[in-house]
Write an enzyme that holds these catalytic residues in place. Sequence first.
Site, mmCIF file in Angstrom:
data_model
loop_
_atom_site.group_PDB
_atom_site.id
_atom_site.type_symbol
_atom_site.label_atom_id
_atom_site.label_comp_id
_atom_site.label_asym_id
_atom_site.label_seq_id
_atom_site.Cartn_x
_atom_site.Cartn_y
_atom_site.Cartn_z
ATOM 1 N N GLU A 43 -1.965 14.146 -3.328
ATOM 2 C CA GLU A 43 -0.856 14.977 -2.854
ATOM 3 C C GLU A 43 -0.266 14.298 -1.616
ATOM 4 O OE1 GLU A 43 -0.502 19.550 -1.119
ATOM 5 O OE2 GLU A 43 -2.238 19.006 -2.349
ATOM 6 N N GLU A 72 0.833 -1.212 0.000
ATOM 7 C CA GLU A 72 0.000 0.000 0.000
ATOM 8 C C GLU A 72 0.866 1.260 0.000
ATOM 9 O OE1 GLU A 72 -3.114 0.704 -0.390
ATOM 10 O OE2 GLU A 72 -4.034 -1.271 -0.278
ATOM 11 N N GLU A 114 0.851 4.176 -2.880
ATOM 12 C CA GLU A 114 0.330 5.507 -2.567
ATOM 13 C C GLU A 114 1.387 6.605 -2.537
ATOM 14 O OE1 GLU A 114 -2.259 5.375 0.846
ATOM 15 O OE2 GLU A 114 -3.825 4.474 -0.384
#
Length: 165
Positions: free
Chosen positions: A134, A84, A88
């Site tokens: 972001e 993950e 990300e």
Amino acid sequence: MRYHFCPKCGGRLSLNEKKEISRPYCISCGFVFYQNPVVGVAAIIIRDKKVLLGKRKGSYEGQWCIPCGYVEWDEDVYEAARREFIEETGLKIEITAVYTVLSNFHNPEQQTVGIWFLANEIEGELAAGDDLEEVGFFSYEELPVLAFPTDRVVLKKLKDEQLLS
């Protein structure tokens, strides 16, 4: 109830109100539908007493969180956290410790149990990916609006332990 039909026979589910804990059961075959929490994982990276957070897209859009995700079937929780995190943030990590484990009740559709890991960066270039638009490092005093109440608990613990400024 989240589900209305039995996954075994397709019969209608009903709530057994006579029990101490009401669980859906199938009125045709008697199958009890246990609704267990899903496991989520998050990795904490700290640089100069600031924590890495990601601004979400999709669910909880525009709010921030510690980079996280769900554990897949047959996946180890440590591997899930590494997977993950790279999806990300673009960073490969080394997990150093389990930091805390908490129950999450913020989503009425799906209770989760979250595992937050402390981690170190190994390699990669920091860039938002997957569910984030972001990424950035924040001190405790400059935290943005957080998506999940349990992240606030974790961040407060980090602050109290003087890991964040």
